[in-house]
Design an enzyme around this catalytic site. Structure first.
Site, mmCIF file in Angstrom:
data_model
loop_
_atom_site.group_PDB
_atom_site.id
_atom_site.type_symbol
_atom_site.label_atom_id
_atom_site.label_comp_id
_atom_site.label_asym_id
_atom_site.label_seq_id
_atom_site.Cartn_x
_atom_site.Cartn_y
_atom_site.Cartn_z
ATOM 1 N N ASP A 157 -53.634 -12.110 -28.233
ATOM 2 C CA ASP A 157 -53.231 -11.053 -27.301
ATOM 3 C C ASP A 157 -52.091 -11.486 -26.396
ATOM 4 O OD1 ASP A 157 -55.028 -9.202 -28.023
ATOM 5 O OD2 ASP A 157 -56.434 -9.563 -26.384
ATOM 6 N N LYS A 175 -51.064 -6.436 -26.423
ATOM 7 C CA LYS A 175 -51.119 -5.039 -25.988
ATOM 8 C C LYS A 175 -50.446 -4.884 -24.634
ATOM 9 C CE LYS A 175 -55.678 -5.268 -27.244
ATOM 10 N NZ LYS A 175 -57.023 -5.048 -26.816
ATOM 11 N N MET A 179 -57.536 -4.906 -14.174
ATOM 12 C CA MET A 179 -56.646 -3.836 -14.656
ATOM 13 C C MET A 179 -56.432 -2.771 -13.579
ATOM 14 S SD MET A 179 -58.134 -3.403 -18.526
ATOM 15 C CE MET A 179 -59.869 -3.488 -18.127
HETATM 16 N N1 SAH Z 1 -61.256 -10.500 -20.830
HETATM 17 C C1 SAH Z 1 -60.413 -10.751 -19.724
HETATM 18 C C2 SAH Z 1 -60.012 -9.465 -19.015
HETATM 19 C C3 SAH Z 1 -59.207 -8.537 -19.873
HETATM 20 S S1 SAH Z 1 -58.690 -7.099 -19.030
HETATM 21 C C4 SAH Z 1 -61.064 -11.726 -18.761
HETATM 22 O O1 SAH Z 1 -62.255 -12.055 -18.918
HETATM 23 O O2 SAH Z 1 -60.374 -12.230 -17.876
HETATM 24 C C5 SAH Z 1 -57.100 -7.611 -18.446
HETATM 25 C C6 SAH Z 1 -57.118 -7.793 -16.959
HETATM 26 O O3 SAH Z 1 -57.618 -9.070 -16.617
HETATM 27 C C7 SAH Z 1 -55.756 -7.756 -16.303
HETATM 28 O O4 SAH Z 1 -55.309 -6.441 -16.098
HETATM 29 C C8 SAH Z 1 -56.030 -8.449 -15.003
HETATM 30 O O5 SAH Z 1 -56.679 -7.592 -14.113
HETATM 31 C C9 SAH Z 1 -57.033 -9.501 -15.432
HETATM 32 N N2 SAH Z 1 -56.388 -10.810 -15.674
HETATM 33 C C10 SAH Z 1 -56.410 -11.524 -16.800
HETATM 34 N N3 SAH Z 1 -55.745 -12.688 -16.645
HETATM 35 C C11 SAH Z 1 -55.311 -12.711 -15.379
HETATM 36 C C12 SAH Z 1 -54.579 -13.644 -14.602
HETATM 37 N N4 SAH Z 1 -54.149 -14.807 -15.105
HETATM 38 N N5 SAH Z 1 -54.316 -13.331 -13.309
HETATM 39 C C13 SAH Z 1 -54.733 -12.185 -12.781
HETATM 40 N N6 SAH Z 1 -55.421 -11.267 -13.468
HETATM 41 C C14 SAH Z 1 -55.715 -11.515 -14.750
#
Ligand code: SAH
Length: 491
Positions: free
Chosen positions: A35, A57, A171
């Protein structure tokens, strides 16, 4: 034969937060489907022979629709491949991991899940926010702030407020004003501490901490963009006190690490631990000479030499390969003393059960030459074809017979220069561990303006080379990685 699929959580971005199990799965993968949120340092772990498929995505338009991703996983597994599905954070937390398993389960494809470090917990941690704290809350709630295009958020703000717990929204950047308004309308105090953290755990991490009422405006002023998480709750008030990540000595510094391709990236790792944004730029490689008639001849006549000198950690390995090829082993060196330019080179001799008789106090060729000024010859120099003149000069001056055998050549790697060119627009730190890394760097960037480069050099010869090309230089006190690290911290 059926293959299998391992759903792997890659963590939030800091490559150190990939689990051991995830790393093993990645190293054994034949296909990796990844991803957008997976960081480049983790993508670099994908084996070169594996097929890497980017299904990244964007939040509003999907590059590869979900059902197609599901089909790719199925097809590759049915081809008999070991497939890794690499996802940001944890695969089951707003990661559609469940949807991806359904089709595999229907077709009887074996699968496993390797949980990942989720951004929901780790990003607050890197921003100095413990998601729970006994003084402030007794629950934590993770909520998606994503609203389908054109539709309203479906969040029960009343229920959330009543929990009194910490709220973490993923998100949620584009919905930030609506989220804050929803909570305020539900009766949450406007002074409630809140934060938004962008690109958490990565060198470019930024955070905005404010009251719930002011957060949307402050985040807009700071132009916070996705990916970011929103945290609401009293624990956000601890963020300044516990601000360990933003306080790291090299936080936010761009560092380019030039090094030979075959040398492990420990310098890069240590710089990352100190918060630097590291670009690995392997621009030279040492290639053993093969055939190597001069070395073969010297090996035939080893008895006549009193000293054997190595000026780089690659020297001993190359020497011993040819020694074995000639049907000899370390016993052939019984009457020969050994000199090594520094501790790493001495360690490369230790591998063969041999202790260096001489290592200069300062690890460079000038000091090695000085230390050898009084030795008895003949001396055999086993080193790079374009080695420094310091050693031959001192032997000539002191009438010590010597033979200078070119054992390996340094060749330029020509790595993709685009990321480094972009960095040269601003002041940037570049590490150089030999004069040839300087030449390899310059060679790979024809026409580039190097005046904003601050070259952090391992020793004076390297520094002299960097100066020739108009760089500003600083030099490590001792020619060791530790000393180079100190030098980088001080600039
Ligand atoms: N499965 C992932 C989340 C996926 S949804 C998890 O467990 O982290 C994607 C969202 O995750 C982004 O829109 C943001 O809100 C958050 N996110 C993922 N990586 C991030 C990062 N390094 N810093 C801040 N937000 C992050």
């Amino acid at each position: 034969m059926k293959g299998n699929v391992i759903l792997v959580g890659a963590g939030p971005g800091d490559p150190g937060l990939l689990t051991q199990k995830g790393r093993q799965a990645l190293e054994q993968a034949q296909v990796v489907v990844f991803d957008r949120l997976v960081s480049p340092a983790i993508l670099a772990l994908i084996p070169p022979r594996a097929e890497a498929i980017d299904v990244g995505k964007e939040s509003s338009h999907h590059l590869v629709p979900q059902d197609q991703i599901n089909r790719i996983l199925l097809e590759k597994a049915l081809e008999g491949k070991r497939v890794v599905r690499l996802k940001g954070g944890d695969p089951f937390l707003f990661g559609r991991g469940g949807e991806e398993l359904e089709l595999l389960e229907e077709h009887g494809v074996p699968f496993q899940v390797v949980p990942g470090v989720t951004s929901a917990l780790s990003v607050p941690a890197y921003a100095g926010i413990p998601v729970t704290h006994r003084d402030f809350c007794s629950s934590l709630h993770i909520i998606t702030g994503h609203a389908k295009a054109g539709s309203e958020l479906h969040i029960d703000f009343d229920a959330l407020r009543r929990t009194g717990g910490t709220l973490v929204f993923l998100m949620g950047v584009s919905s930030l004003p609506n989220i804050c308004k929803g909570l305020l309308d539900a009766g949450m105090e406007p002074s409630m501490p809140a934060a938004v953290v962008e690109r958490g755990t990565l060198p470019g991490q930024r955070k905005v901490v404010a009251t719930l009422a002011e957060l949307p405006e402050k985040a807009q002023e700071a132009r916070i963009k996705s990916p970011a998480i929103i945290v609401v709750g009293k624990v956000c008030g601890l963020s300044d006190r516990f601000d360990w990540f933003d306080s790291l000595p090299l936080k936010g510094r761009e560092v380019v690490v030039t090094r030979p391709t075959d040398r492990s990236g420990t310098l890069s790792e240590r710089l990352r631990q100190l918060g630097a944004s590291v670009t690995d730029y392997p621009c030279i490689r040492t290639v053993a000479r093969d055939p190597s008639p001069e070395l073969d001849q010297a090996i035939r006549e080893l008895d006549r030499y009193r000293w054997l000198v190595f000026t780089s950690p690659v020297g001993p390995g190359i020497f011993f390969d040819r020694l074995r090829a000639a049907g000899k082993d370390a016993r052939a060196l019984a009457g020969v003393k050994l000199a090594a330019i520094g501790p790493k080179t001495a360690a490369a001799l230790e591998v063969h059960g041999l202790a260096a008789d001489l290592v200069p106090e300062v690890y460079d060729s000038d000091n090695l030459a000085r230390a050898m000024a009084g030795v008895e010859g003949p001396v055999l120099l086993c080193r790079a074809s374009q080695g420094s003149r310091a050693l031959p000069e001192i032997f000539e001056k002191n009438r010590i017979p010597f033979v200078d055998v070119p054992c390996y050549d340094t060749v330029y790697e020509n790595p993709d220069p685009a990321p480094v060119r972009a960095l040269l627009e601003r002041p940037v730190l570049v590490t150089f561990t030999s004069a040839s890394t300087v030449r390899g760097f310059v060679e790979s960037l024809p026409g580039a303006d190097l005046s904003r480069v601050l070259g952090c050099c391992i020793g004076p010869q390297t520094a002299a080379e960097a100066k020739k090309y108009g760089m500003t230089v600083v030099t490590a006190k001792e020619a060791t990685m530790e000393s180079l690290m100190e030098c980088i911290k001080e600039v």
